[in-house]
Design an enzyme around this catalytic site. Structure first.
Site, PDB file in Angstrom:
ATOM      1  N   TYR A   1      45.031  67.993 104.822  1.00 55.97           N
ATOM      2  CA  TYR A   1      45.729  68.343 103.589  1.00 55.97           C
ATOM      3  C   TYR A   1      45.602  67.217 102.575  1.00 55.97           C
ATOM      4  CZ  TYR A   1      47.493  72.136 106.356  1.00 55.97           C
ATOM      5  OH  TYR A   1      47.555  73.252 107.150  1.00 55.97           O
TER       6      TYR A   1
ATOM      7  N   ARG B   1      57.023  71.030  92.379  1.00 59.61           N
ATOM      8  CA  ARG B   1      58.173  70.138  92.549  1.00 59.61           C
ATOM      9  C   ARG B   1      57.893  68.723  92.060  1.00 59.61           C
ATOM     10  NH1 ARG B   1      59.457  70.545  98.648  1.00 59.61           N
ATOM     11  NH2 ARG B   1      61.141  69.082  98.100  1.00 59.61           N
TER      12      ARG B   1
END
Length: 444
Positions: free
Chosen positions: A103, A15
Site C-alpha cells: 500500500y 481525511r
C-alpha cells in the site's frame, strides 16, 4: 519464476483534508509512495506495478522519479481493493511467481517481514498484527497459523470484532491464481465494494492453503490524517536516531536531529544539535556537522567540518578535511581537500582547489538572470574577504585577491588581483555631514 509487487495508490485520502494525493505527502523528506517503492526493493521484484487513481498524473510523476522501472496503471473508478488489484492484470500478462500487494500509504513494512511472507509455507500469506479490540480494522479468523477468512469491520459481528488479530491488508500469493480468484470476488457487502480481503476464503474453498504471518503493529501503520502523518514522522525519526547511535554515530542531542529516508552517516561522525538532513546526504566517518546546519543532496568526506549555521545544497561535494563554517552556503560546488570557507560566504557552481582559503563575505556571482556560470579557483589560493567572483572566471593556483575586489577577469597563477575603486579622503567632510544630519533631525 520471480516476485512481482502491486502497490495500491489510487485513493483520495479525504481525511487528509488536502488537494494533494495522500501518497504524495511526505515522511522523512520523501513522499509516502517512495517509502512503499523502497520496501518493494527488498523483494528484488521482476515487476512493480503501481495502481493510481486520484491525482494520477502527479502520483505517476513521483513514481517515475523514485522508481523509473515501475509500471503505473489507473483505477478510474475506486470500487474497492480487489478491483484495484485487478487493474494490474494487463501489466502482469504472462507473469509467473508470487505477487505481493502493498500500500502506498503504509511506509514502515520491514524487509524481514516481507521475506517472512515470501517464505510462508502456504499458497497465500496475509500479514496480521495484534491490536486493540476497539480498532476498526478487519479481523483475521484463524485456526493456528492457518487463515480461514478475513472479515471487514463493517461486516463483522460482535464476536468477530472481539478478536485482536488484525488485517494489515498486505498479501502474497501466486500471481495468476490471485488474479483468477479476484475475478470471482463479488460486492455483496456493507460497502458495495470488491474486497481483496475476500480472496483468502475463496482460496481455501478451492483447496489452496492460507497462512498468517505476524508482525508488530508499528510496521502496518497506515496514514489517513495529518495527525497520523505527524506520528509517522516521529516514528521514523526515533528509529533513524536509534539506528545511527547503534552504528557508531555520535548525536549530541538526538531528539533535535532530523534525518531523511536515505541519509547515510559513517561511524565516528559527530552530529551536533538541531541539524536537519534533507534527501541525498552522505556524511563519511569522522566528519563533524555542527549545530543548526541544513544539508541536502550533499556529500561530506572524512574529517570535514560543517557549520554551525551552514547550508549545503544539492551538488555540494566536500573533500577530506574541508572546513565550511558559520552562515556559509554551498551549492553545486566541489571544495577540494583542506580548503576553508569559514564565514558568511556563498559558493555556488564552483570548483575550489585544495588548501585554498576563501575569505569572509566572498560570493561567487554565478547567475546572470538567464544562465548559470562556473567559477574555478585553483589550489592554495587566497581569496580576500568580500571578494565578488563574477562567473565565468578562473583564479589560478596560489593567486590572491584583495579584500573588497570585484573579479571579472581571469587571474593567472601566483598573481595578485585588485578590483576596487581608489579610496578618496575628503578632510573634515565626515564631521560636517553628520552635524548637518543631526541638525535636520533635531528640527523634526
Amino acid at each position: 519464476m520471480g516476485n512481482h509487487v502491486i502497490i495500491l495508490a489510487a485513493g483520495q485520502g479525504s481525511r487528509m483534508a488536502s488537494d494533494t494525493a495522500k501518497v504524495l505527502h511526505e515522511v522523512a523528506g520523501f513522499p509516502l509512495i517512495a517509502h512503499a517503492l523502497r520496501a518493494a526493493e527488498a523483494l528484488a521484484p521482476e515487476r512493480v506495478i503501481v495502481v493510481t487513481g486520484h491525482e494520477a498524473a502527479a502520483v505517476e510523476a513521483a513514481v517515475a522519479e523514485h522508481a523509473p522501472e515501475a509500471t503505473c496503471v489507473r483505477q478510474t473508478e475506486q470500487l474497492g481493493t480487489g478491483h484495484a488489484v485487478l487493474q494490474a492484470e494487463g501489466a502482469l500478462a504472462g507473469a509467473e511467481g508470487q505477487a505481493f500487494v502493498l500500500y502506498g500509504d503504509t511506509p514502515f513494512i520491514r524487509a524481514e517481514t516481507l521475506e517472512a511472507m515470501a517464505e510462508a509455507p502456504a499458497d497465500f500469506a496475509v500479514l496480521g498484527f495484534e491490536g486493540d479490540p476497539a480498532a476498526r480494522y478487519g479481523r483475521l479468523v484463524t485456526s493456528g497459523d492457518v487463515l480461514e477468512r478475513i472479515v471487514e469491520w463493517k461486516d463483522a459481528d460482535e464476536t468477530t470484532r472481539a478478536g485482536t488479530l488484525m488485517n494489515s491488508g498486505v498479501l502474497r500469493g501466486d500471481v495468476q491464481a490471485m488474479l483468477q480468484l479476484l475475478r470471482e470476488v463479488g460486492n455483496d457487502n456493507a460497502a458495495g465494494e470488491y474486497y481483496l480481503t475476500d480472496l483468502p476464503a475463496l482460496a481455501a474453498s478451492r483447496g489452496l492453503t492460507t497462512h498468517v504471518v505476524r508482525c508488530d503493529e508499528a510496521e502496518t501503520l497506515g496514514i489517513n490524517t495529518r495527525a497520523e502523518l505527524a506520528r509517522a514522522e516521529a516514528a521514523f525519526q526515533a528509529r533513524a536516531r536509534a539506528e545511527a547511535l547503534e552504528t557508531g554515530v555520535t548525536l549530541v542531542a538526538p531528539d533535535t536531529v532530523h534525518f531523511a529516508l536515505d541519509t547515510h552517516i559513517g561511524r565516528d561522525a559527530l552530529i551536533e544539535q538541531h541539524v536537519v538532513f534533507g534527501p541525498g546526504v552522505t556524511v563519511e566517518s569522522g566528519a563533524r556537522i555542527r549545530a543548526f546546519s541544513h544539508l541536502e543532496g550533499a556529500h561530506v568526506s572524512r574529517g570535514a567540518t560543517v557549520g554551525p549555521y551552514a547550508r549545503l545544497r544539492p551538488g555540494a561535494e566536500l573533500s577530506e578535511d574541508v572546513h565550511v563554517g558559520n552562515f556559509v552556503e554551498v551549492k553545486n560546488a566541489l571544495i577540494a581537500e583542506g580548503a576553508k570557507v569559514n564565514h558568511l560566504s556563498y559558493i555556488g557552481d564552483a570548483d575550489i582547489g585544495e588548501r585554498t582559503n576563501i575569505g569572509a563575505g566572498t560570493i561567487t556571482c554565478n547567475y546572470d538572470g538567464v544562465f548559470k556560470h562556473r567559477t574555478v579557483v585553483g589550489a592554495r589560493a587566497f581569496i580576500g574577504s568580500n571578494t565578488m567572483l563574477v562567473a565565468p572566471v578562473n583564479v589560478g593556483d596560489e593567486a590572491v585577491t584583495g579584500s573588497g575586489s570585484v573579479i571579472t577577469a581571469d587571474v593567472a597563477a601566483g598573481d595578485l588581483a585588485l578590483g576596487r575603486a581608489r579610496q578618496v579622503a575628503k578632510p573634515g567632510l565626515g564631521r560636517k555631514m553628520m552635524e548637518r544630519l543631526r541638525a535636520l533631525k533635531a528640527k523634526g
